[in-house]
Design a protein around this motif. Sequence first.
Motif: not given
Length: 91
Positions: A25-32
């Motif tokens: 699983a991978l999530v990219r957050l708005p803070d990079g």
Amino acid sequence: MMHTAVGWHVELEFKEDDQHTSAAALVRLPDGTEVRSRGHASRHQIDSNQPRVGEEIAGARALNELAMQLLTKAHGEIDDASGRTSHSINI
């Protein structure tokens, strides 16, 4: 009052054979920040081969680990901003 719409896209990728399923699983957050996790499932030899079930179990385990990492990240950010140890965040 203005509301800002924010969205996260979580990616799940599976690898499987007749006995095992692994999920990434991978999530990219708005803070990079990218948060990654893994989950695994194994089929007992007497169970029928149902790949979807293995994916659901491995995926759920990967997402659960992802959730725990996000909680840890949030705690660290609360602590850094406040200068104190934050209270437990329950899920």
